[in-house]
Design an enzyme around this catalytic site. Structure first.
Site, PDB file in Angstrom:
ATOM      1  N   HIS A 127      -9.383  -4.815  10.452  1.00  0.00           N
ATOM      2  CA  HIS A 127     -10.042  -4.635   9.149  1.00  0.00           C
ATOM      3  C   HIS A 127     -11.335  -3.827   9.251  1.00  0.00           C
ATOM      4  CE1 HIS A 127      -7.168  -7.669   8.069  1.00  0.00           C
ATOM      5  NE2 HIS A 127      -7.608  -7.759   6.837  1.00  0.00           N
ATOM      6  N   GLU A 171       0.816  -1.219   0.000  1.00  0.00           N
ATOM      7  CA  GLU A 171       0.000   0.000   0.000  1.00  0.00           C
ATOM      8  C   GLU A 171       0.844   1.261   0.000  1.00  0.00           C
ATOM      9  OE1 GLU A 171      -0.649  -2.586   1.971  1.00  0.00           O
ATOM     10  OE2 GLU A 171      -2.685  -3.231   1.489  1.00  0.00           O
TER      11      GLU A 171
END
Lengths: 325, 363
Positions: A129, A60
């Site tokens: 998450h 990322e």
């Protein structure tokens, strides 16, 4: 009017923009060959090819930073985070680079990038998450933050976000991907910074953003049915820029405000909105601005408990009744 | 995008002579003198910056490039029209090498509105997109993914160019740098990762911070071309070796990691203590044997390209230019309070073209 899902609305927006502007690309983990971890980009690789729909490694920081660099040279990247929670891995690239480039260059550099993905709990995937970083993102001048709650807004806001010359963080919701709504065929834009009165009411303003709005609408039905309370529901749609006028107009009408959101309470968007209401509509308030958030802990995994932790119709109704006491 | 690999080019071959390399052999006197002049200009500018810093005219940090001038000048001298450059916070040398003016740079250091970033970025954050210079970045290694993005954009748009992404030896241990290596190699992006290895990441020596035999060699793990330029003080060697990597990028869209050995004379930032991790003798030894300006000067004097007269003129001119920039900065206005909230959002600065609604700023 055609009825499509939130997921299809997002796909339609990205597809139309890819067709309109040769500089728009969609990148992220599993967006191409795999058809998207949540199938938002399903079929797009087959239709637009690997130059426009690009699978990235699980990196990322590098791929978001790469998008920022490419945006400086005129590419308009739409970067998917499989879960918005992974923004923290790319925090430096988003909040030091994308957010500050224009400022530190004295306006010489632009960063037209969209960073999108689902930011929600409620799917039993645990704390790592399930982040809802709207307020963390909106805290940073230079960044815009959008949180659509309907298929219609998902499409219209996504198209606006892609055309925007500033970096936009676009927070979706896995629990909304399958929800359907009316979406007209063809081109339309929903401007950033425009809130929407989803339901008119007289006794109380339930203001919020994201999936909490869907819960607020159900709560408003119940409040009417069981308590004869008329609740107005206002969906911010965009956190920054923020439509203060629509918020304040609603509060001036109903004199009571409840902010609902899935985030944690400390320094949340609701805290900011409560401060704005206190500052600019204090004399219109008949009660303190109330806030209903997730229960303040990391997101719990346990299935029944996560339901309890998140805002629910029950909890929203209870908070509304307390505001009206 | 197809994956390509290339055999790694190991260190220089025996008998190598940078001066005789075709890219240098063909240089005319004027071009050779220009390389020397650019290095002198960087040094005199920075020495003037140091004085201003000591006078309290410049705030915060001042990361001087003194000792490393041959790298920025050498690299930029081989860049073409579609080559782009990005670096970290030790950015004065790169900025002058690409053609930015001392006035706008010094004014930026002074926090003045006439600065290249209107006084909003400071010494670490110079930008000049018109000269393909994309900063000027403050976080160690944070600019490297952006450099990969520049290369990605060049390839996407079909331009025959490359990105030169500079970093110091401390940056090689940042995760974002390794992720960037992987992306560049995986997608065959035309990017040169240029490590200016001055031996110290702030006050920590390479031995105490980086595992492995060399920094460049880490490229092996990514199947990437790499090279170590031992004589980073020799602007001509820098030119030749960087040009070779640039050719790979231009012609085959291949990335490279280049480790250029160099040395910084001043502290990490000039206010940082400089005696905890090295002794003065180490600095004096380097200055005496490998100073980039001295090395170039001696070479060009021996070749009778430079004369004492020309050197004196270059010196005088560089000092005057630096002094003028300090006067310009001193005389320039600070930004106003209204400027604090400008250059934050494109839309706020372009209200006629604004599409969004609502408040962008809060109080």
């Amino acid at each position: 009017m055609p009825v499509i899902t939130y997921r299809e609305a997002l796909r339609a927006a990205m597809s139309e923009e890819i067709e309109r502007d040769p500089n728009v690309v969609l990148m992220g983990e599993e967006v191409a060959q795999f058809n998207g971890a949540y199938k938002v980009s399903e079929g797009m690789l087959a239709k637009y090819g690997p130059k426009r729909i690009v699978d990235t490694p699980i990196s990322e920081a590098a791929f978001i930073g790469m998008g920022v660099g490419a945006a400086m040279l005129g590419v308009r990247p739409v970067m998917e985070l499989m879960f918005f929670s992974f923004y923290s891995v790319a925090f430096d690239q988003i909040f030091n680079n994308a957010a500050n480039l224009r400022y530190m260059s004295g306006g010489l550099v632009n960063c037209p990038i969209v960073i999108r993905g689902p930011a929600n709990g409620g799917t039993n995937v645990g704390a790592t998450h399930s982040h809802t970083p709207e307020s963390i993102a909106a805290y940073h001048p230079g960044i815009k933050v959008v949180v659509p709650s309907t298929a219609y807004d998902a499409k219209g806001l996504m198209k606006s976000a892609i055309r925007d010359n500033d970096p936009v963080l676009f927070m979706e919701n896995t629990l909304l991907y399958g929800e359907s709504g009316e979406v007209p065929d063809g081109e339309y834009l929903v401007p950033l910074g425009s809130a929407k009165v989803m339901r008119e009411g007289a006794d109380l303003s339930i203001i919020g953003h994201g999936r909490a709005i869907q819960l607020a609408l159900k709560s408003a039905d119940l409040l009417k049915e069981k308590h004869n309370i008329s609740a107005e529901v206002v969906d911010l749609r965009s956190i920054r820029p923020l439509d203060e006028e629509t918020i304040l107009a609603s509060v001036r009408k109903t004199n009571r405000a409840l902010y609902v959101e899935e985030s944690k309470p400390f320094c949340s968007v609701g805290a900011m909105v409560a401060a704005i209401i206190s500052d600019k509509a204090f004399d219109h308030l008949d009660a303190p601005v109330k806030r209903l958030t997730s229960i303040d802990s990391p997101a719990i995994y346990s299935m029944p408990l996560e339901k309890l932790q998140l805002p629910s119709v029950d909890r929203i109704c209870q908070a509304a009744l307390e505001t009206l006491k | 995008m197809t994956k390509k690999t290339t055999p790694a080019k190991k260190t220089q071959v025996a008998g190598y002579n940078a001066r005789q390399a075709p890219i240098n052999a063909r240089l005319g006197h004027d071009e050779l003198i220009a390389l020397y002049r650019d290095m002198v200009r960087i040094r005199r500018f920075e020495e003037r910056c140091l004085r201003s810093y000591q006078q309290g005219k410049i705030g915060g940090f001042l990361h001087l490039y003194i000792g490393q001038e041959s790298i920025a000048v050498g690299c930029v001298s081989v860049m073409g029209q579609h080559d782009h450059i990005i670096t970290a916070y030790r950015d004065h040398g790169h900025a002058l090498a690409v053609g930015m003016g001392m006035n706008e740079m010094m004014a930026e250091n002074y926090g003045k509105y006439t600065g290249c970033s209107k006084g909003k970025g400071g010494s670490m954050h110079y930008f000049d997109p018109t000269r393909n210079f994309w900063g000027g970045h403050g976080i160690v290694g944070g600019q490297i993914p952006l450099g990969v993005g520049l290369a990605y954009a060049l390839k996407y748009k079909g331009r025959k160019g490359a990105a030169l992404a500079f970093m110091g030896d401390g940056a090689v241990n940042q995760g974002a740098v390794h992720e960037s290596y992987n992306l560049a190699a995986l997608w065959s992006l035309p990017v040169l990762f240029v490590i200016e290895n001055n031996g110290y990441s702030m006050g920590t020596s390479q031995d105490r911070s980086s595992a492995g035999p060399s920094l460049a060699e880490r490229a092996e793990g990514y199947g990437m071309n790499w090279d170590i330029i031992e004589n980073g003080h020799d602007v001509l060697e820098v030119r030749d070796r960087v040009a070779a990597a640039l050719k790979l990028a231009h012609e085959q869209s291949l990335p490279s990691v280049l480790e250029i050995r160099t040395y910084r004379y001043r502290g990490h930032s000039v206010a940082d203590p400089d005696t905890t991790y090295r002794d003065k003798k180490e600095i004096e030894d380097y200055k005496a044997t490998k100073d980039p300006l001295m090395f170039c000067q001696n070479q060009l004097l021996a070749e009778k390209v430079l004369t004492q007269e020309i050197i004196a003129k270059i010196e005088e001119s560089a000092r005057a230019e630096a002094e003028t920039s300090a006067q310009f900065a001193e005389a320039s206005p600070f930004p106003t309070a209204d400027d604090i909230q400008k250059d934050v959002y494109w839309e706020a600065d372009n209200p006629a073209d604004r599409k969004s609604q609502g408040a962008l700023f809060f109080s």
